[in-house]
Design a protein around this motif. Structure first.
Motif, mmCIF file in Angstrom:
data_model
loop_
_atom_site.group_PDB
_atom_site.id
_atom_site.type_symbol
_atom_site.label_atom_id
_atom_site.label_comp_id
_atom_site.label_asym_id
_atom_site.label_seq_id
_atom_site.Cartn_x
_atom_site.Cartn_y
_atom_site.Cartn_z
ATOM 1 N N SER A 145 15.273 -4.898 39.927
ATOM 2 C CA SER A 145 15.027 -6.129 39.178
ATOM 3 C C SER A 145 14.028 -6.999 39.927
ATOM 4 N N PHE A 146 13.059 -7.531 39.187
ATOM 5 C CA PHE A 146 12.015 -8.379 39.757
ATOM 6 C C PHE A 146 12.248 -9.824 39.317
ATOM 7 N N GLY A 147 12.219 -10.736 40.283
ATOM 8 C CA GLY A 147 12.408 -12.150 40.000
ATOM 9 C C GLY A 147 11.096 -12.910 40.042
ATOM 10 N N PHE A 148 11.006 -13.960 39.214
ATOM 11 C CA PHE A 148 9.805 -14.784 39.132
ATOM 12 C C PHE A 148 10.153 -16.234 39.457
ATOM 13 N N ASP A 149 9.127 -16.999 39.771
ATOM 14 C CA ASP A 149 9.343 -18.379 40.206
ATOM 15 C C ASP A 149 10.047 -19.232 39.153
ATOM 16 N N ASP A 150 9.910 -18.870 37.886
ATOM 17 C CA ASP A 150 10.536 -19.680 36.826
ATOM 18 C C ASP A 150 12.002 -19.314 36.596
ATOM 19 N N GLY A 151 12.559 -18.428 37.438
ATOM 20 C CA GLY A 151 13.972 -18.065 37.325
ATOM 21 C C GLY A 151 14.229 -16.849 36.456
ATOM 22 N N ARG A 152 13.218 -16.350 35.780
ATOM 23 C CA ARG A 152 13.409 -15.159 34.958
ATOM 24 C C ARG A 152 13.460 -13.902 35.830
ATOM 25 N N HIS A 153 14.153 -12.876 35.321
ATOM 26 C CA HIS A 153 14.217 -11.582 35.990
ATOM 27 C C HIS A 153 13.983 -10.484 34.958
ATOM 28 N N LEU A 154 13.278 -9.466 35.378
ATOM 29 C CA LEU A 154 13.039 -8.298 34.540
ATOM 30 C C LEU A 154 13.517 -7.071 35.298
ATOM 31 N N THR A 155 14.355 -6.274 34.632
ATOM 32 C CA THR A 155 14.954 -5.111 35.273
ATOM 33 C C THR A 155 14.362 -3.832 34.703
ATOM 34 N N PHE A 156 14.005 -2.926 35.615
ATOM 35 C CA PHE A 156 13.537 -1.598 35.229
ATOM 36 C C PHE A 156 14.622 -0.577 35.530
ATOM 37 N N SER A 157 14.798 0.356 34.592
ATOM 38 C CA SER A 157 15.826 1.383 34.746
ATOM 39 C C SER A 157 15.276 2.718 34.256
ATOM 40 N N VAL A 158 15.252 3.718 35.139
ATOM 41 C CA VAL A 158 14.860 5.073 34.759
ATOM 42 C C VAL A 158 16.096 5.761 34.185
ATOM 43 N N GLU A 159 16.013 6.183 32.927
ATOM 44 C CA GLU A 159 17.190 6.709 32.242
ATOM 45 C C GLU A 159 16.831 7.948 31.423
ATOM 46 N N ILE A 160 17.862 8.607 30.931
ATOM 47 C CA ILE A 160 17.633 9.676 29.970
ATOM 48 C C ILE A 160 17.239 9.046 28.633
ATOM 49 N N ARG A 161 16.409 9.745 27.897
ATOM 50 C CA ARG A 161 16.103 9.324 26.535
ATOM 51 C C ARG A 161 16.816 10.306 25.602
ATOM 52 N N ARG A 162 17.996 9.931 25.194
ATOM 53 C CA ARG A 162 18.811 10.854 24.408
ATOM 54 C C ARG A 162 18.597 10.625 22.918
ATOM 55 N N GLU A 163 18.860 11.666 22.151
ATOM 56 C CA GLU A 163 18.793 11.548 20.710
ATOM 57 C C GLU A 163 20.057 10.868 20.175
ATOM 58 N N ARG A 164 20.007 10.478 18.908
ATOM 59 C CA ARG A 164 21.088 9.684 18.318
ATOM 60 C C ARG A 164 22.445 10.379 18.425
ATOM 61 N N HIS A 165 22.448 11.706 18.302
ATOM 62 C CA HIS A 165 23.713 12.441 18.295
ATOM 63 C C HIS A 165 24.145 12.882 19.693
ATOM 64 N N GLU A 166 23.356 12.589 20.731
ATOM 65 C CA GLU A 166 23.626 13.115 22.063
ATOM 66 C C GLU A 166 24.383 12.105 22.930
ATOM 67 N N ALA A 167 25.086 12.645 23.928
ATOM 68 C CA ALA A 167 25.728 11.835 24.956
ATOM 69 C C ALA A 167 25.262 12.338 26.313
ATOM 70 N N PHE A 168 25.323 11.469 27.316
ATOM 71 C CA PHE A 168 24.850 11.861 28.638
ATOM 72 C C PHE A 168 25.671 13.006 29.198
ATOM 73 N N SER A 169 25.000 13.922 29.861
ATOM 74 C CA SER A 169 25.642 15.051 30.521
ATOM 75 C C SER A 169 24.905 15.327 31.823
ATOM 76 N N ILE A 170 25.634 15.341 32.939
ATOM 77 C CA ILE A 170 25.001 15.667 34.224
ATOM 78 C C ILE A 170 24.447 17.080 34.177
ATOM 79 N N ALA A 171 25.254 18.024 33.658
ATOM 80 C CA ALA A 171 24.796 19.414 33.577
ATOM 81 C C ALA A 171 23.595 19.537 32.642
ATOM 82 N N GLY A 172 23.637 18.835 31.517
ATOM 83 C CA GLY A 172 22.521 18.893 30.584
ATOM 84 C C GLY A 172 21.230 18.401 31.195
ATOM 85 N N GLY A 173 21.336 17.509 32.193
ATOM 86 C CA GLY A 173 20.148 17.014 32.867
ATOM 87 C C GLY A 173 19.426 18.067 33.683
ATOM 88 N N PHE A 174 20.088 19.187 33.970
ATOM 89 C CA PHE A 174 19.439 20.297 34.656
ATOM 90 C C PHE A 174 18.727 21.238 33.681
#
Length: 384
Positions: A196-225
């Protein structure tokens, strides 16, 4: 003293040969079992089509694989009732041919699976789940950055939210802090890493590297391989992406202030924007081991900070704070356990209603967290 016969001398050598043959058969069997398991999992996670058809193909693959695994034993099979030794070529010619044909059939099936696997390519045009439906779009004008598709959802349950994608403008000259957030969702060794990056005006923006799953999918550690998910970079408001974890999902979330110079903070922010543009132009697969929420961040930081060592804690991301502390990246002179205790945001996050807004939420979760950001000359002048 009796002389040793040639039979006595050859016995140890014969036993050694048998042991070597046995070890060779065992290694071959283990390698083949790994190939069979890999193929079954690859088909399970990545083969498109109706589920009954996919399961049928997996069953056929397993049958061929197990038959190929057992095929060498067929040549040593002797039917009962044959008491007179005969040459193997005469006794088991049919079984020998069947053994060879089975192994060839599996080799052909393996070739087909490998070619199919190599042809799998990531895409940006699937029916995505709502929280990853859009990709970050970047416009740069010197220090001024315009971002489209910044996520600011109001989460009602872990799966239901009021959807809101926003456009926001940031001035990199006002970039004032960087924080690492570690969210534990499966034991002490496995965590999700956000920056998360903070700015002088008090705002914060957070970056997150994530899976981009389809509507019917759920996260799977094994599926990530197994190329089940594409890779995604989410830029989000803290009142969305951190509140989701601490307040809605009930994960244990820890925030650590990171020691980076102003130039390094800026370079890291720009590295995230570069990654967003790269993924927009060239989609990539998520990989649980090599392209995940921690390894990609490390690669970006390593291009900015020289000499960062590789460490198992980059894979076991739950222990990442210890690694960052060891390389001097957290508040200096403060024990890691103290940073961990003060960085636990859940009680403070849960005390702030969503309606109080992002600024109140971001300020509350940082209360009592030791800062790793050195004070500027302006800060010193303003101090009483």
């Amino acid at each position: 003293m009796p002389r040793q016969t040639s039979r006595n001398l050859s016995a140890p050598a014969s036993r050694a040969r048998r042991l070597l043959r046995g070890a060779g058969h065992l290694l071959r069997a283990l390698a083949l079992l790994l190939v069979i398991a890999w193929g079954a999992l690859a088909l399970h996670f990545s083969l498109p089509g109706p589920r009954p058809l996919v399961l049928g193909i997996i069953a056929l693959w397993l049958a061929l694989g197990l038959a190929a695994l057992l095929a060498p034993a067929w040549r040593r099979y002797r039917p009962r009732g044959i008491s007179t030794p005969q040459p193997p070529a005469q006794r088991h010619l049919g079984l020998e041919r069947a053994s060879v044909a089975t192994r060839l059939a599996f080799a052909l099936a393996l070739l087909v699976v490998v070619v199919w696997w190599q042809q799998l390519t990531p895409r940006n045009d699937r029916d995505w789940a709502p929280d990853v439906a859009h990709q970050l779009v970047v416009e740069r004008h010197g220090d001024r950055v315009h971002l489209d598709n910044v996520r600011d959802f109001e989460w009602l349950t872990p799966d239901l939210a009021r959807v809101r994608w926003e456009s926001r403008d940031y001035d990199l000259a006002q970039l004032s802090s960087v924080d690492m957030i570690v969210s534990y969702w499966m034991g002490p060794a496995i965590a999700h890493t956000l920056v998360s990056f903070g700015f002088d005006d008090g705002r914060h923006l957070t970056f997150s590297v994530e899976i981009r799953r389809e509507r019917h999918e759920a996260f799977s550690i094994a599926g990530g391989f197994f190329k089940q998910f594409e890779l995604n970079l989410v830029a989000a408001d803290e009142n969305d992406i951190l509140r989701l974890r601490s307040n809605v999902r009930g994960e244990d979330v820890y925030l650590y202030s990171v020691a980076l110079t102003p130039a390094a903070r800026r370079e890291l922010f720009l590295a995230y924007l570069d990654e967003a543009e790269r993924l927009h132009a060239e989609p990539a697969f998520y990989n649980t081991l090599t392209s995940n929420c921690t390894t990609i961040v490390f690669d970006m930081v390593a291009r900015i900070v020289d000499g960062l060592p590789r460490d198992p804690r980059l894979i076991l991301s739950g222990y990442l704070p210890g690694y960052v502390h060891d390389v001097g990246g957290l508040a200096q002179g403060v024990p890691l356990e103290t940073l961990r205790q003060r960085g636990y945001i859940n009680p403070r996050a849960q005390a702030v209603p969503y309606t109080e807004g992002s600024l109140a939420f971001s300020k509350a979760i940082r209360t009592g967290v030791p800062s790793a950001t050195p004070p500027t000359d302006d800060d010193i002048e303003r101090a009483p």
